[in-house]
Every structure is written in structure tokens, then in C-alpha cells.
Design a protein around this motif. Structure first.
Motif, short mmCIF file in Angstrom:
data_model
loop_
_atom_site.label_atom_id
_atom_site.label_comp_id
_atom_site.label_asym_id
_atom_site.label_seq_id
_atom_site.Cartn_x
_atom_site.Cartn_y
_atom_site.Cartn_z
N GLU A 1 0.44 0.74 5.73
CA GLU A 1 0.31 1.88 5.32
C GLU A 1 0.26 2.10 3.84
O GLU A 1 -1.11 3.02 4.08
CB GLU A 1 1.82 2.23 4.96
N TRP B 1 3.81 -2.46 4.37
CA TRP B 1 3.36 -1.50 3.41
C TRP B 1 2.35 -1.63 2.61
O TRP B 1 1.93 -1.07 2.67
CB TRP B 1 4.59 -2.35 2.17
N THR C 1 4.17 5.52 0.25
CA THR C 1 4.55 4.03 0.83
C THR C 1 5.35 3.78 -0.49
O THR C 1 5.84 2.66 -0.16
CB THR C 1 3.27 3.54 0.29
#
Ligand code: A3P
Length: 286
Positions: free
Chosen positions: A49, A46, A220
Motif C-alpha cells: 500500500e 503494508w 497506510t
């Protein structure tokens, strides 16, 4: 068949990494490298990104150039049939974004010497444990976790790949005092992604404004990353997503569906002992 593990200075790592330890330890970081450091399952993918979106001015097309494990070399990783982290890193033009799960004491010293910026993400111990349990079931490059009850004990004993959670989060917290480290929490990212993304922008000196921030939040989000083949690890041969998807639940408090009352008491008692004296605070009753 699963890959073996071994130990370096008491910390369990993949055996292939241990056999290559000299080369990993002497890895040459560059001053403009950005390192993303986490305990496994804390939200690594996470934040990777998010960082890639910030670096590329909020343009999602730039993040679709390759699957995430090829964009950001995982420095200590060595796994058959995929390029090693060192190979990828050495072939990559600067400025590089690198990933590690190593505890502070095992981080190659050049990262400190070159004063690299580091982003660390921590996740509350209970959810981190649950996520790791499911991950070790689906990842054939790591040992099978055994039953939930067995894995619970292994996690408390620190007998899991990359070692004990408690030391990892505490030692990285302390390292802020001598290094440029942005220390983030998974729970904050869930609660207020805009606020945490702003911190990343400020830390990376890339203030992109509100429109870009909205785009980054959308790109995201849990659902977007779950559906995106560049972030969901669908092509990695070691992962069996039919056992458990890599991007699994993405929630805070999933431990409540796993822990028994006795396990919770035992966990809390152990936690108090191990976390005594640190100024690092997690909100644990979620
Ligand atoms: P769960 O197993 O609890 O679902 P890592 O990338 O460090 O391996 O962490 C994986 C964990 O982060 C998984 O947790 C995964 O679902 C979660 N995750 C991945 N992308 C996410 C996102 N965009 N939002 C929230 N959680 C995410």
C-alpha cells in the motif's frame, strides 16, 4: 477442507503452484516491473500500500481502484475461484507492481536478468512466527497450523509454506550485493514510518515532499488499513476473518504473549546456530 501443499526443491509451496511450476519459473519479468518480496506475514500488504501510494503521487483515490490482491499480482499464487498471479500479471499493462514470497533460489530468473528493482521487507522471526500461526488458522488455502506447540516446531524445522524463515531473510540480504534491492524492516517501519517511506521514495525516484508523506502515513496506518476494504482482504473467499482478522494486531513484540520461557530459550539457541556469520541484524529483544 484445506488446499494441499507439496515441495519444489525442498521448499513447501501450495500444491497448485508446484503443479504449475514450469510456468511460474519461466515467468517473463519486464525491466520496469517492481517486485515486492517478503517472507509471509512480514508486512507485505503494508509495504504494497505504501508503494502504491508513492507510485501514484500520494493520491489515495488511485489505491481505491481495486482490492490489493488484484492490483499487485502474486506471481506464484494459484487458488481456485480467484485469478492466478500469472493470469493477472500477464493481463496487466506496465509498469507492474508484483508480489512474491519465494525464496531467492526459486525466484524466476527473468527478474535477475531484467535487473528489476525489488523491495524486500523482513520482520523479526518471533513476531513473524506468531503472525504466521494466526494466519494459517484463518487461511483455508494453507494447511491448518495445528496447536501452537506443534506449529512452533514446524516453523523451526522450516516445514511451513515458503520454507524456512532464516534462509529466506539471509539469502535475500545477500542478494543485495548483485541486485537493486531496498531491504526494509517491519520494526523500522513501525518506529519511524516517515523515514522508511522516504527510503521508498528515493529508491523509486519519486520524491513527493512532506505533505504527500504525511498523507501516505495516514492512509497506510494500521487502523486505516484495517478499516479499508481495499487492503483488509475482506472479500477473499479463502480467508475466515472470524477465526482471526487478516490485519490482526500490527505490533512489535506480540511473541511475548505466545512463547513459553522454554520455547524462547530453544528458539534463541536455534537462531544463533542458523544466523551465524550473517551481517543481517534484527533487534530481537523487543
Ligand atoms: P500481525 O498478525 O502481527 O498483526 P502480510 O501482509 O505480510 O501478510 O503481513 C501481515 C502482518 O502485517 C499482520 O501482522 C498485520 O496486522 C500487519 N500489518 C498489516 N498492515 C499493517 C500496518 N499498516 N501497520 C502495521 N502492521 C500491519
Amino acid at each position: 477442507p484445506r488446499l494441499d501443499v507439496a515441495k519444489i526443491k525442498g521448499i513447501m509451496l501450495q500444491k497448485l503452484s508446484c503443479e504449475n511450476w514450469e510456468r511460474i519459473w519461466s515467468f517473463q519479468a519486464q525491466p520496469d516491473d517492481l517486485l515486492i518480496a517478503t517472507y509471509p506475514k512480514a508486512g507485505t500488504t503494508w509495504i504494497q500500500e505504501i508503494v502504491d501510494m508513492v507510485i501514484h503521487g500520494g493520491d489515495p483515490a488511485m489505491c481505491q481502484r481495486a482490492p490489493i490482491h488484484l492490483r499487485h499480482p502474486f506471481i506464484e499464487l494459484r487458488c481456485p475461484n480467484i485469478p492466478s498471479g500469472l493470469e493477472l500479471a500477464e493481463a496487466m499493462p506496465p509498469p507492474r507492481i508484483l508480489k512474491t514470497h519465494l525464496p531467492v533460489q526459486l525466484l524466476p530468473p527473468s527478474f535477475w536478468e531484467k535487473d528489476c528493482k525489488i523491495i524486500y521487507v523482513a520482520r523479526n522471526a518471533k513476531d513473524n512466527l506468531v503472525s504466521y500461526y494466526h494466519f494459517q488458522q484463518m487461511n483455508r488455502a494453507l494447511p491448518h497450523p495445528g496447536t501452537w506447540a506443534q506449529y512452533f516446531e514446524k516453523f523451526l524445522a522450516g516445514e511451513v509454506p515458503w520454507g524456512p524463515w532464516h534462509d529466506h531473510v539471509k539469502d535475500w540480504w545477500e542478494a543485495r550485493e548483485h541486485q537493486r534491492i531496498l531491504y526494509l524492516f517491519y520494526e523500522d517501519m513501525k518506529k519511524d514510518p516517515a523515514h522508511e517511506i522516504q527510503k521508498v521514495m528515493t529508491f523509486l525516484e519519486k520524491d513527493l515532499g512532506e505533505d504527500a508523506k504525511e498523507k501516505i502515513i495516514g492512509h497506510t496506518s494500521f487502523q486505516a488499513m484495517k478499516e479499508n476494504p481495499m487492503t483488509n482482504y475482506c472479500a477473499l473467499p479463502w480467508f475466515d476473518h472470524s477465526v482471526s482478522p487478516f490485519i490482526r494486531k500490527g505490533t512489535v513484540g506480540d511473541w511475548k504473549t505466545h512463547f513459553t520461557v522454554e520455547q524462547n530459550e530453544r528458539f534463541d539457541e536455534d537462531y544463533r546456530t542458523k544466523m551465524v556469520g550473517t551481517s543481517l541484524n534484527f533487534c530481537n529483544e523487543l
